[in-house]
Design an enzyme around this catalytic site. Structure first.
Site, PDB file in Angstrom:
ATOM      1  N   ASP A  47       0.844  -1.196   0.000  1.00  0.00           N
ATOM      2  CA  ASP A  47       0.000   0.000   0.000  1.00  0.00           C
ATOM      3  C   ASP A  47       0.879   1.246   0.000  1.00  0.00           C
ATOM      4  O   ASP A  47       1.754   1.402   0.857  1.00  0.00           O
ATOM      5  CB  ASP A  47      -0.887  -0.004   1.254  1.00  0.00           C
ATOM      6  CG  ASP A  47      -1.749   1.241   1.365  1.00  0.00           C
ATOM      7  OD1 ASP A  47      -2.928   1.177   0.966  1.00  0.00           O
ATOM      8  OD2 ASP A  47      -1.253   2.285   1.852  1.00  0.00           O
ATOM      9  N   TYR A  52       2.705  10.005   0.002  1.00  0.00           N
ATOM     10  CA  TYR A  52       3.816   9.404   0.740  1.00  0.00           C
ATOM     11  C   TYR A  52       5.158   9.699   0.066  1.00  0.00           C
ATOM     12  O   TYR A  52       6.208   9.436   0.665  1.00  0.00           O
ATOM     13  CB  TYR A  52       3.647   7.878   0.843  1.00  0.00           C
ATOM     14  CG  TYR A  52       2.408   7.401   1.528  1.00  0.00           C
ATOM     15  CD1 TYR A  52       1.572   8.269   2.249  1.00  0.00           C
ATOM     16  CD2 TYR A  52       2.037   6.058   1.466  1.00  0.00           C
ATOM     17  CE1 TYR A  52       0.422   7.811   2.858  1.00  0.00           C
ATOM     18  CE2 TYR A  52       0.893   5.594   2.088  1.00  0.00           C
ATOM     19  CZ  TYR A  52       0.082   6.477   2.770  1.00  0.00           C
ATOM     20  OH  TYR A  52      -1.063   6.012   3.378  1.00  0.00           O
ATOM     21  N   LYS A  77      -3.153   5.967  -4.032  1.00  0.00           N
ATOM     22  CA  LYS A  77      -4.261   6.839  -3.647  1.00  0.00           C
ATOM     23  C   LYS A  77      -4.196   8.205  -4.326  1.00  0.00           C
ATOM     24  O   LYS A  77      -3.103   8.715  -4.616  1.00  0.00           O
ATOM     25  CB  LYS A  77      -4.262   7.040  -2.120  1.00  0.00           C
ATOM     26  CG  LYS A  77      -4.180   5.743  -1.334  1.00  0.00           C
ATOM     27  CD  LYS A  77      -4.176   5.978   0.166  1.00  0.00           C
ATOM     28  CE  LYS A  77      -3.871   4.697   0.923  1.00  0.00           C
ATOM     29  NZ  LYS A  77      -2.445   4.367   0.914  1.00  0.00           N
ATOM     30  N   HIS A 110      -8.089   9.452  -1.204  1.00  0.00           N
ATOM     31  CA  HIS A 110      -7.393   9.434   0.080  1.00  0.00           C
ATOM     32  C   HIS A 110      -8.221  10.054   1.207  1.00  0.00           C
ATOM     33  O   HIS A 110      -8.232   9.535   2.332  1.00  0.00           O
ATOM     34  CB  HIS A 110      -6.055  10.162  -0.058  1.00  0.00           C
ATOM     35  CG  HIS A 110      -5.006   9.668   0.882  1.00  0.00           C
ATOM     36  ND1 HIS A 110      -3.665   9.648   0.577  1.00  0.00           N
ATOM     37  CD2 HIS A 110      -5.092   9.154   2.130  1.00  0.00           C
ATOM     38  CE1 HIS A 110      -2.981   9.150   1.597  1.00  0.00           C
ATOM     39  NE2 HIS A 110      -3.827   8.854   2.550  1.00  0.00           N
ATOM     40  N   LYS A 232       2.776  -0.760   8.961  1.00  0.00           N
ATOM     41  CA  LYS A 232       3.919  -0.108   8.323  1.00  0.00           C
ATOM     42  C   LYS A 232       5.193  -0.472   9.059  1.00  0.00           C
ATOM     43  O   LYS A 232       5.253  -0.452  10.282  1.00  0.00           O
ATOM     44  CB  LYS A 232       3.709   1.413   8.346  1.00  0.00           C
ATOM     45  CG  LYS A 232       4.856   2.225   7.778  1.00  0.00           C
ATOM     46  CD  LYS A 232       5.855   2.677   8.833  1.00  0.00           C
ATOM     47  CE  LYS A 232       5.268   3.659   9.816  1.00  0.00           C
ATOM     48  NZ  LYS A 232       6.304   4.151  10.780  1.00  0.00           N
ATOM     49  N   ARG A 238      10.972  -6.871  11.766  1.00  0.00           N
ATOM     50  CA  ARG A 238       9.591  -6.585  12.174  1.00  0.00           C
ATOM     51  C   ARG A 238       8.615  -6.916  11.053  1.00  0.00           C
ATOM     52  O   ARG A 238       7.502  -7.385  11.307  1.00  0.00           O
ATOM     53  CB  ARG A 238       9.466  -5.116  12.591  1.00  0.00           C
ATOM     54  CG  ARG A 238       8.199  -4.837  13.382  1.00  0.00           C
ATOM     55  CD  ARG A 238       8.257  -3.487  14.067  1.00  0.00           C
ATOM     56  NE  ARG A 238       9.327  -3.419  15.039  1.00  0.00           N
ATOM     57  CZ  ARG A 238      10.327  -2.539  15.002  1.00  0.00           C
ATOM     58  NH1 ARG A 238      10.382  -1.637  14.034  1.00  0.00           N
ATOM     59  NH2 ARG A 238      11.268  -2.542  15.913  1.00  0.00           N
TER      60      ARG A 238
END
Length: 280
Positions: A47, A52, A77, A110, A232, A238
């Site tokens: 995504d 961004y 978006k 968005h 994220k 992670r």
């Protein structure tokens, strides 16, 4: 790589992985390696968004992954200053060029920015872009129930998904019920409450009992609630940990305990009715 990742089906018949990589605040040289690490770990959904400022790097990570395009699910978006019909169409093409793709699997408005009274025109543009194949499915982010109802009343077309702030401290039960009643899937952004929920005593206790990380407990809650979820991270360890959920299960008692964490003032991000940032 896990082969038992769940998929959900949109009302238009297309499928999406239920767990994807979010890339908000993942920028610069960290982006392409994060995308590659996610795809290597088994993620198939990525995504991103124009705002961004990492679509180019996301595209590089996709290209370098070696995974066939048809096996990936890519979302981007439309930003708030591009809601006019022709501008929205140009915006998608610009995103595709940065991503080095011929199409996206999901294109989202968005924010509704309702004061501008342009989101209906943006939605009409997305319908046309879906019909011409550049966006396989179309949806929205941060729309309240009245915004969604307006789309239905004026165009007869509902989004396949509404991506909203959703985490144990802000569970949005009424909006999720509207989604369920209308065949819209719920997608959670900031699914960990921007880290705030990780230290909650209930989450910590469940993590200890289940020998899992707090993040895994929260993400598993989302999965069992039926949400699409896009945590994220730019940290490969992670990223892998967040994907290692498929042998974890929360029983009814654990789900009920997490349900009690909802707070009336749990929203962290902006209120969609008021959010009005136009610069991009």
């Amino acid at each position: 790589m896990s082969s038992n990742q769940p998929y959900l089906t949109f009302y238009d018949g297309r499928r999406t992985p239920q767990l994807g990589l979010g890339t908000w605040q993942v920028t610069g040289d960290a982006t392409a390696p994060a995308v590659q690490a996610a795809i290597e770990a088994g993620y198939r959904a990525i995504d991103t968004a124009y705002i961004y400022y990492n679509e180019t790097e996301v595209g590089q990570g996709i290209a370098q992954s070696g995974v066939p395009r048809e096996d990936l699910f890519i979302t981007t978006k439309l930003w708030n200053n591009r809601h006019e019909l022709d501008s929205a169409k140009s915006a998608l093409q610009e995103s595709l060029d940065r991503l080095q793709l011929d199409y996206v699997d999901l294109y989202l408005i968005h924010w509704p920015v309702p004061k501008e009274k342009m989101y209906l025109q943006a939605w009409e543009a997305l319908i046309q872009m879906r019909d011409d194949g550049r966006a396989k499915s179309i949806g929205v982010c941060n729309f309240n129930a009245d915004h969604l109802q307006n789309l239905l009343d004026k165009t007869g077309v509902l989004p396949v998904v509404n991506q909203i702030e959703l985490h144990p401290y802000f569970q949005q039960t009424e909006l999720c019920a509207y989604h369920a009643d209308h065949g819209i899937l719920t997608e959670a952004w900031s699914p960990l409450g921007q880290g705030q929920v990780l230290t909650d005593p209930v989450i910590q206790e469940l993590a200890h009992q289940l020998q899992a990380s707090p993040a895994q407990v929260i993400l598993r809650w989302h999965i069992q609630m039926g949400h699409i979820v896009i945590p994220k991270s730019a940290n490969p360890d992670r990223i892998r940990e967040n994907f290692n959920l498929w042998n974890l299960h929360l029983d009814d008692a654990a789900m009920a305990r997490i349900a009690t964490l909802n707070k009336a003032d749990g929203r962290i991000g902006p209120e969609p009715e008021l959010f009005h940032v136009m610069k991009g």
